[in-house]
Scaffold this active site. Structure first.
Site, short mmCIF file in Angstrom:
data_model
loop_
_atom_site.label_atom_id
_atom_site.label_comp_id
_atom_site.label_asym_id
_atom_site.label_seq_id
_atom_site.Cartn_x
_atom_site.Cartn_y
_atom_site.Cartn_z
CB CYS A 97 -0.96 -0.06 1.19
SG CYS A 97 -2.31 1.13 1.07
CG HIS A 231 -3.45 -3.60 3.36
ND1 HIS A 231 -2.39 -3.00 4.00
CD2 HIS A 231 -4.16 -2.59 2.80
CE1 HIS A 231 -2.45 -1.69 3.85
NE2 HIS A 231 -3.51 -1.41 3.12
CD GLU A 233 -0.82 -5.60 5.90
OE1 GLU A 233 -0.61 -6.14 4.79
OE2 GLU A 233 -1.06 -4.37 6.01
#
Lengths: 271, 792
Positions: A97, A231, A233
């Protein structure tokens, strides 16, 4: 190298905010991960102590000027030499990002002819403003990118995006030629698609930001520097998925884990 | 300025002495007005008496400090003051109703209630949860983006003020109709659409930039919000309870850290304690602060490290009243006084008068008290995070507040005087509203009605706004505000804050302003019930509540009367449900040229989900599964969305049978723990029909309901389908769990009313057996998404 010997640096500055969950992903896989402020890395001069570097998501320095621009300039000014050496040795650098925006602003991505002195692409403002939503990504990489080593070519992954400036664009007059070059060097990694893997063709919301050629993530020629807007994660565990309550069989992990697993496996094999 | 009242002191900087020694009542009032103090004559006279006894006049710094400390915003005079109602006297609304409920419930898991910046409850593995909700209505009316953004920033600092790491934000907003006629808009008032765009963007920007997920909220439209926008900002934090340090002592340094101080945010609290007028923008624009979320992000990092290393002795945020309230309240709390050198405060630009420095509400500033031996370490942490921090003074054992500027004493007051304002006495009257139940024929077919209801602004999807907020950052959002592919509206958000624990936190809210137009008591009761049942619906239990009142001018007896009614409901319902209040705030004086705000109580509920793997979402899971309605349906349509759609208000406001409700909630919680509930949705605006539609549209399936199965049917299909009776749910249960589920629910109002179907249609049979609703789920979804869609 054993997994537990792998040392990952999650760098942050004021406004970075996805460091904790990124660090957690590496640690969950048995690798070491440490989060340090840029000021600390500069003070300790210890970048080369790490095997991998991550620029996590956030709003570094408020994303004033352009997203990622200030952080990129600071890193190049204060750690330029070390960073160059880091890349030359093929140590992996991941940008997620805001981190992707930083890599583009630093001239590391796309890096058609190696590290560029100026940004060769841009992550421009989204067509429809800031968006937080889950998207589908198709892996189009043919094997160059070390960050998708665990993702079969053509596989569709699901992860969330949350950004206001993620529309990947190349200089308009050369975009065709540059796109061909991206493919030629196997630098295209993820493209936005629907759940069946059909390309978004730049249609909202399947392509959430209007990115050229539905590009969500690219790597450099060597496949060792990689940036993506979604993302991973936030898609690491099954319970982070938007519809896990519908699933009868709870899987241990979400698709995002594959990205971290690929890095760790690459490093474990390499050294 | 009247020259004889304001005497310029012979100093190199701006300092005035205010001639109160011989001032008449009229002059005292003039002083309050001219300095923007918003103090009453009674209060001005108390000040006069104090300074007369000292044989001197107060300085402008002293008067401004008193005005901030005594403001409604900081001292909550209405909630703490006396109220005369009929022949009775209530000594304090807060003590008599709100705090009393918590005291009687006596929850052992409440760590700190009502005394600190945020309420704190225990969580798991030594961690506690801090929660706070604030209002930022007045600033948002003048400058929507900045007002809302700084509202978020302020409430996050409240959570930092109890050494907690902010992990989630909430926002509940009230706007006027977006299609409000421009021609009818009074001069100086902003159009609801403009306010809506600005406020939603401001909320998103701050939370997103700070990396705190905005996970729960609501948007409500009401005519009265046209002149009085309602902006509630909430924040939830996580803290290790043994790091919750509050042990400041005389001799500890007072450190101000974060942003510089400027003229933005002067008189924010006194502005918030007055009515909005045509001139509000002109007069009060400086009262709105400028937001810089990145500054606060850095500040947060530094504070968390100081907390972990236990280097500070107390912290609090610089919010309403700026340094004046933060320093005063800190000193007061620890039984100290303080000396402050105002010229040490870092400024955005030169030229601020000492009083401006002391009361400025510039954003992103926190106050810390630091034992002198830790100062160096604390400063090094701030430096590493690129945060400016300055020691501006220290706590003293002498209970006086002494302020100086360039060596000149500019204020010197006793703490005891400062924190004992004259007790306010207000009069309240109870004025029943003159409302009637409407008479109208039942429509032959309710499909069209349901489709229109789905598109009603208060029911319609808020997806276009929710997507502007990052609700995933931190990667701990287990149940999201928008569920799955079709973005169904989950009843609450569930966060999993600890890596080494499956325990979750359910965050929900309840708000029903329309009911307040009929009776504020039932409005408040419904808000509590809604917040609790939303929480229960996803699997939450051991629920704590936060109360946030938005009311009109309490000097007007009928406004105060309805506030009393609402507080009575808070006590009654909270004690019956055994859900204590842990924190709250009031915003009064919400009046504009268009009139008073509809009395609004927001209840935020924070519950515990013992294991997030048991979380229940809203979407229908599998065809053939049974649908049950839990709770009794009464002909309660007063204030409902159905009446509103037909242009009525009505009288039959939904009541709360709280003791019964508690029993139902306990049983439902048991059924959820047993894993027998596949999906659950609370029944609120739009009643049973809307809940069924939402469960279906969040999935790929449909549903069939048959009203003939209801135990005590109402006379009309439309009343049954759209009644907004409280404490009800629609549940999905697998056929194989029928027996065990029914055994758990035995003795509770629980009726099997239909099932989930493979065909994506919602089909409802009425009392006569005929099909009264038959709509495709795609059409229901389209109606629901259309109204506030960004594409529209």
């Amino acid at each position: 190298m054993k997994r537990e010997e792998i040392k990952t640096l999650i760098m942050r500055v004021g406004g970075t905010n996805c460091d904790a969950e990124t660090q957690r992903a590496f640690r969950e896989l048995g690798a070491q991960a440490e989060t340090l402020h840029l000021n600390e890395v500069v003070k300790r001069r210890n970048l080369m102590d790490y095997n991998a570097l991550v620029f996590p998501g956030g709003f570094a320095h408020g994303d004033y000027v352009r997203s990622g621009a200030i952080w990129a300039r600071l890193v190049m000014a204060k750690l330029g030499k070390e960073l160059k050496a880091f890349i030359d040795e093929g140590r992996p650098i991941l940008g997620i990002c805001n981190g992707f925006q930083v890599l583009v602003e630093e001239g590391l991505l796309p890096g058609f002819e190696g590290v560029s002195a100026y940004p060769e692409a841009s992550l421009a403002p989204n067509i429809r403003g800031y968006q937080c939503r889950w998207v589908y990504l198709k892996n189009e990489n043919r094997g160059n990118c070390i960050f998708t080593g665990k993702v079969p070519e053509g596989k569709v992954l699901r992860m969330p995006i949350a950004h206001g400036e993620g529309r990947f664009v190349l200089p308009k007059e050369k975009e065709g030629a540059l796109l061909a070059k991206l493919y030629e060097n196997d630098m295209v990694v993820f493209r936005y698609c629907d759940k069946n893997g059909v390309a978004a063709e730049e249609k909202y919301p399947v392509n959430p930001n209007g990115a050229f050629h539905d590009i969500a993530g690219i790597c450099n020629r060597e496949g060792t520097v990689f940036g993506m807007m979604p993302h991973p994660e936030r898609a690491f565990y099954w319970w982070q998925q938007p519809d896990w309550t519908r699933q009868t069989q709870m899987t241990q992990y979400g698709d995002g884990k594959l990205i971290f697993e690929s890095i760790v496996e690459h490093l474990a094999k390499r050294c | 300025m009247s020259a004889n009242l304001f005497l310029r002191k012979n100093t190199a900087f701006s300092l005035f002495e205010i001639n109160t020694l011989e001032a008449t009542d009229q002059q005292l009032q003039a002083i309050s007005n001219e300095l923007g103090l918003s103090l009453s004559l009674q209060e001005m006279k108390a000040i006069q008496t104090y300074f007369n006894a000292k044989g001197r006049n107060p300085t402008d710094v002293e008067l401004q400090t008193i005005a901030q400390t005594w403001s409604e915003h900081c001292f909550h005079k209405t909630f703490k003051g006396k109220i005369r109602i009929d022949d009775k006297e209530i000594s304090s609304l807060f003590r008599t109703y709100i705090a009393k409920a918590t005291e009687e419930i006596k929850p052992r898991w409440c760590i700190s209630v009502f005394e600190d910046n945020a309420g704190i409850i225990s969580f798991d593995k030594g961690y506690g949860i801090a929660a706070k909700v604030e209002t930022h209505n007045h600033p948002s009316a003048v400058e929507p983006f900045g007002g809302a953004a700084t509202g978020v920033g302020g409430v996050i600092r409240d959570v930092l003020g109890v050494w907690a790491d902010p992990i989630a934000c909430t926002d509940v907003l009230g706007f006027g109709p977006l299609n409000y006629d421009y021609a009818k808009l009074p001069a100086g008032m902003k159009h609801p659409k403009y306010v809506y765009m600005g406020v939603t963007a401001g909320i998103g920007t701050y939370g997103n930039n700070m990396g705190i997920p905005t996970v729960n909220g609501a948007i409500y439209f009401d005519d009265s919000y046209t002149g009085n926008v309602v902006v509630y900002c909430g924040c939830i934090g996580l803290l290790l309870l043994n790091k919750y340090k509050k042990n400041a002592k005389a001799g500890h340094l007072i450190v101000v850290a974060g942003g510089k101080t400027g003229r933005d945010g002067i008189h924010g609290v006194t502005f918030a304690s007055a009515e909005l007028t045509e001139k509000s923008e002109e007069v009060s624009r400086p009262a709105v602060q400028i937001a810089d979320p990145i500054q606060e992000e850095k500040l947060k990092r530094a504070l968390m490290e100081i907390r972990d290393r236990e280097l500070g002795s107390a912290t609090t945020d610089l919010g309403g009243g700026g340094m004046s309230s933060a320093i005063g309240e800190t000193a007061e709390r620890f039984g100290c006084g303080a000396t402050i050198e105002l010229d040490k405060v870092p400024l955005k630009y030169a030229g601020l008068a000492p009083w401006e420095i002391y009361i400025s509400e510039s954003q992103e500033r926190m106050l810390l008290t630091v034992p002198p031996e830790n100062t160096e370490k604390v400063m090094a942490i701030f430096e590493k995070e690129d945060v400016e921090a300055t020691a501006v003074g220290k706590l003293t054992s002498e209970k006086r507040l002494q302020l100086s500027f360039e060596g000149v004493t500019v204020a010197d007051m006793d703490m005891q005087f400062l924190f004992a304002p004259p007790k306010s006495v207000k009069t309240a009257t109870l004025q029943p509203v003159n409302v009637e139940e409407p008479q109208f024929p039942e429509p032959a077919n309710l499909t069209e009605t349901l489709l229109r209801l789905m598109a009603a602004p208060n029911i319609a999807s808020k997806e276009s706004v929710v997507r502007m907020y990052d609700h995933e950052v931190k990667g701990n959002t287990a149940l999201k505000p928008l569920h799955g592919e079709y973005a169904g509206p989950n009843d609450a958000a569930v966060i999993k804050p600890l890596d080494n624990s499956w325990k979750g936190l359910a965050i929900s809210c309840g708000m029903n302003p329309n009911y307040g137009k009929i009776d504020a008591y039932w409005m408040a009761a419904a808000a509590i019930d809604e917040a609790v049942r939303n929480n229960v619906a996803v699997g939450g239990r051991r629920i704590a509540l936060l109360d946030n009142f938005v009311w009109g001018n309490p000097e007007k007896p009928e406004r105060l009367g309805s506030l009393v009614r609402a507080c009575q409901a808070c006590y009654d319902v909270a004690t019956a449900l055994k859900t204590p209040f842990i924190s709250g705030k009031d915003s009064l004086y919400n009046e504009s040229p268009l009139g008073t705000v509809t009395p609004t109580l927001l209840i935020t509920a924070v519950g515990i989900v013992p294991d997030v793997r048991l979380t229940v979402s809203i979407d229908a899971k599998a065809p053939g599964n049974l649908l049950y309605i839990i709770g009794k349906t009464y002909p309660e349509l007063g204030g409902s969305e159905y009446y509103k759609l037909n242009g009525f208000l009505g009288k039959s406001v939904p009541k709360v049978r709280a003791v019964q409700a508690r029993k139902t909630y306990y049983a439902l919680t048991k059924a959820i723990s047993a894993g027998t509930v596949k999906a659950c949705h609370d029944l609120s605006e739009g009643g049973l029909a809307v809940a069924a539609a939402e469960m279906a549209l969040a999935s790929v399936y449909g549903a069939e309901l048959d009203l003939r199965k209801l135990a005590e049917p109402l006379k009309r299909d439309d009343f049954t389908l759209f009644s907004e009776s409280n404490s009800r749910f629609l549940l999905e249960v697998a056929e194989k769990d029928r027996e065990s589920f029914e055994a758990i629910m035995k003795g509770k109002a629980c009726t099997e009313i239909g099932k989930v179907t493979r065909t994506p249609r919602l089909v409802i049979r009425g009392f006569k057996g005929d099909v009264t609703v038959d709509a495709s789920v795609a059409d229901l979804r389209a109606s629901w998404k259309r109204t506030l869609s960004s594409e529209a």
